[in-house]
Design a protein around this motif. Sequence first.
Motif, PDB file in Angstrom:
ATOM      1  N   GLU A 111       0.811  -1.209   0.000  1.00  0.00           N
ATOM      2  CA  GLU A 111       0.000   0.000   0.000  1.00  0.00           C
ATOM      3  C   GLU A 111       0.848   1.265   0.000  1.00  0.00           C
ATOM      4  N   ASN A 112       1.987   1.250   0.647  1.00  0.00           N
ATOM      5  CA  ASN A 112       2.817   2.448   0.742  1.00  0.00           C
ATOM      6  C   ASN A 112       4.291   2.079   0.746  1.00  0.00           C
ATOM      7  N   TRP A 113       5.079   2.925   0.083  1.00  0.00           N
ATOM      8  CA  TRP A 113       6.539   2.855   0.181  1.00  0.00           C
ATOM      9  C   TRP A 113       6.965   4.133   0.891  1.00  0.00           C
ATOM     10  N   TYR A 114       7.756   3.997   1.903  1.00  0.00           N
ATOM     11  CA  TYR A 114       8.278   5.171   2.598  1.00  0.00           C
ATOM     12  C   TYR A 114       9.765   5.253   2.314  1.00  0.00           C
ATOM     13  N   ASP A 115      10.081   5.895   1.192  1.00  0.00           N
ATOM     14  CA  ASP A 115      11.477   6.002   0.780  1.00  0.00           C
ATOM     15  C   ASP A 115      12.206   7.125   1.507  1.00  0.00           C
ATOM     16  N   ASP A 116      11.482   8.138   1.865  1.00  0.00           N
ATOM     17  CA  ASP A 116      12.096   9.319   2.449  1.00  0.00           C
ATOM     18  C   ASP A 116      11.715   9.478   3.911  1.00  0.00           C
ATOM     19  N   ILE A 117      12.307   8.675   4.743  1.00  0.00           N
ATOM     20  CA  ILE A 117      12.054   8.805   6.174  1.00  0.00           C
ATOM     21  C   ILE A 117      12.933   9.946   6.671  1.00  0.00           C
ATOM     22  N   PRO A 118      12.331  10.922   7.354  1.00  0.00           N
ATOM     23  CA  PRO A 118      13.123  12.076   7.797  1.00  0.00           C
ATOM     24  C   PRO A 118      14.258  11.668   8.729  1.00  0.00           C
ATOM     25  N   LYS A 119      15.352  12.397   8.617  1.00  0.00           N
ATOM     26  CA  LYS A 119      16.510  12.128   9.471  1.00  0.00           C
ATOM     27  C   LYS A 119      16.210  12.583  10.893  1.00  0.00           C
ATOM     28  N   LEU A 120      16.934  11.996  11.835  1.00  0.00           N
ATOM     29  CA  LEU A 120      16.799  12.415  13.225  1.00  0.00           C
ATOM     30  C   LEU A 120      17.320  13.834  13.381  1.00  0.00           C
ATOM     31  N   ASN A 121      16.641  14.623  14.200  1.00  0.00           N
ATOM     32  CA  ASN A 121      17.142  15.977  14.463  1.00  0.00           C
ATOM     33  C   ASN A 121      18.110  15.944  15.647  1.00  0.00           C
ATOM     34  N   ARG A 122      18.698  17.067  15.948  1.00  0.00           N
ATOM     35  CA  ARG A 122      19.705  17.182  17.008  1.00  0.00           C
ATOM     36  C   ARG A 122      19.169  16.679  18.346  1.00  0.00           C
ATOM     37  N   THR A 123      17.972  17.121  18.715  1.00  0.00           N
ATOM     38  CA  THR A 123      17.369  16.738  19.992  1.00  0.00           C
ATOM     39  C   THR A 123      17.160  15.229  20.068  1.00  0.00           C
ATOM     40  N   GLU A 124      16.675  14.621  18.986  1.00  0.00           N
ATOM     41  CA  GLU A 124      16.444  13.171  18.969  1.00  0.00           C
ATOM     42  C   GLU A 124      17.746  12.395  19.094  1.00  0.00           C
ATOM     43  N   LYS A 125      18.793  12.871  18.424  1.00  0.00           N
ATOM     44  CA  LYS A 125      20.089  12.187  18.512  1.00  0.00           C
ATOM     45  C   LYS A 125      20.641  12.237  19.928  1.00  0.00           C
ATOM     46  N   ILE A 126      20.566  13.411  20.544  1.00  0.00           N
ATOM     47  CA  ILE A 126      21.083  13.560  21.907  1.00  0.00           C
ATOM     48  C   ILE A 126      20.272  12.707  22.881  1.00  0.00           C
ATOM     49  N   GLU A 127      18.960  12.701  22.721  1.00  0.00           N
ATOM     50  CA  GLU A 127      18.109  11.891  23.596  1.00  0.00           C
ATOM     51  C   GLU A 127      18.444  10.406  23.459  1.00  0.00           C
ATOM     52  N   TYR A 128      18.677   9.956  22.229  1.00  0.00           N
ATOM     53  CA  TYR A 128      19.056   8.559  22.001  1.00  0.00           C
ATOM     54  C   TYR A 128      20.360   8.249  22.735  1.00  0.00           C
ATOM     55  N   CYS A 129      21.337   9.133  22.611  1.00  0.00           N
ATOM     56  CA  CYS A 129      22.626   8.933  23.283  1.00  0.00           C
ATOM     57  C   CYS A 129      22.458   8.885  24.798  1.00  0.00           C
ATOM     58  N   LYS A 130      21.640   9.775  25.339  1.00  0.00           N
ATOM     59  CA  LYS A 130      21.395   9.797  26.787  1.00  0.00           C
ATOM     60  C   LYS A 130      20.776   8.483  27.246  1.00  0.00           C
ATOM     61  N   LEU A 134      25.467   7.061  26.836  1.00  0.00           N
ATOM     62  CA  LEU A 134      26.690   7.620  26.269  1.00  0.00           C
ATOM     63  C   LEU A 134      27.054   8.914  26.992  1.00  0.00           C
ATOM     64  N   HIS A 135      28.324   9.114  27.242  1.00  0.00           N
ATOM     65  CA  HIS A 135      28.799  10.309  27.934  1.00  0.00           C
ATOM     66  C   HIS A 135      28.639  11.540  27.042  1.00  0.00           C
ATOM     67  N   GLU A 136      28.347  12.672  27.670  1.00  0.00           N
ATOM     68  CA  GLU A 136      28.130  13.935  26.936  1.00  0.00           C
ATOM     69  C   GLU A 136      29.302  14.313  26.031  1.00  0.00           C
ATOM     70  N   SER A 137      30.494  13.909  26.396  1.00  0.00           N
ATOM     71  CA  SER A 137      31.672  14.267  25.592  1.00  0.00           C
ATOM     72  C   SER A 137      31.617  13.656  24.191  1.00  0.00           C
ATOM     73  N   SER A 138      30.764  12.674  23.987  1.00  0.00           N
ATOM     74  CA  SER A 138      30.653  12.025  22.681  1.00  0.00           C
ATOM     75  C   SER A 138      29.514  12.578  21.828  1.00  0.00           C
ATOM     76  N   TYR A 139      28.731  13.498  22.360  1.00  0.00           N
ATOM     77  CA  TYR A 139      27.563  13.982  21.635  1.00  0.00           C
ATOM     78  C   TYR A 139      27.917  14.658  20.314  1.00  0.00           C
ATOM     79  N   ASP A 140      28.993  15.444  20.291  1.00  0.00           N
ATOM     80  CA  ASP A 140      29.348  16.134  19.039  1.00  0.00           C
ATOM     81  C   ASP A 140      29.612  15.139  17.917  1.00  0.00           C
TER      82      ASP A 140
END
Length: 186
Positions: A111-130, A134-140
């Motif tokens: 029924e659907n193809w989702y080819d363009d799944i939006p990338k994670l934003n900055r907040t989502e990436k940091i939350e995933y790391c937390k 993962l230590h804050e020093s690795s966030y960058d």
Amino acid sequence: IRIGQTYTLKKMFQELIFTVSGEIPHSSSGMFILVKQLSGLLTENRDRKLIIIDDAGKLTGQGLGTFHELRENTQHCVGFAFVGLPYFKGNLMKWMIKGKPGVSEFYRRIENWYDDIPKLNRTEKIEYCKRRGLHESSYDDALACETISELENFVNRRLSLKEIETALGGNSTIKTPKDKFALDGI
């Protein structure tokens, strides 16, 4: 269910049956019996269910045909989501053109193809790391990851390095241009 490299179609359906029922199906059961058994379990009641097949690109034409059969048996109460890398769609198209049994039937019901799944934003990436510890020093470095897969691999590597460092009593140096590392003393 996640499709592993060692999975056969039979093992995958046995795992699905175990996941749904908590019972291990008889190992000598053929695919026909396994599909019927799983269909029966999924349709015992009218509750809506969703089966997500991860790494669906590893499925063969026969596997797709078997899932088509399962879908036909359960369509009134079960939805399916097949998750795969771009080659999954390419394989389907190629197999459909070649007339591989079961593939055209499977493809027609997408029924659907989702080819363009939006990338994670900055907040989502940091939350995933937390959440992964993962230590804050690795966030960058983590923020430089383009995809969720890349971020997951990065975090897993960092956490593994942390375990190695701990095992060595802190006697290591981690150097991190994005995907490279070296451990002194190993």
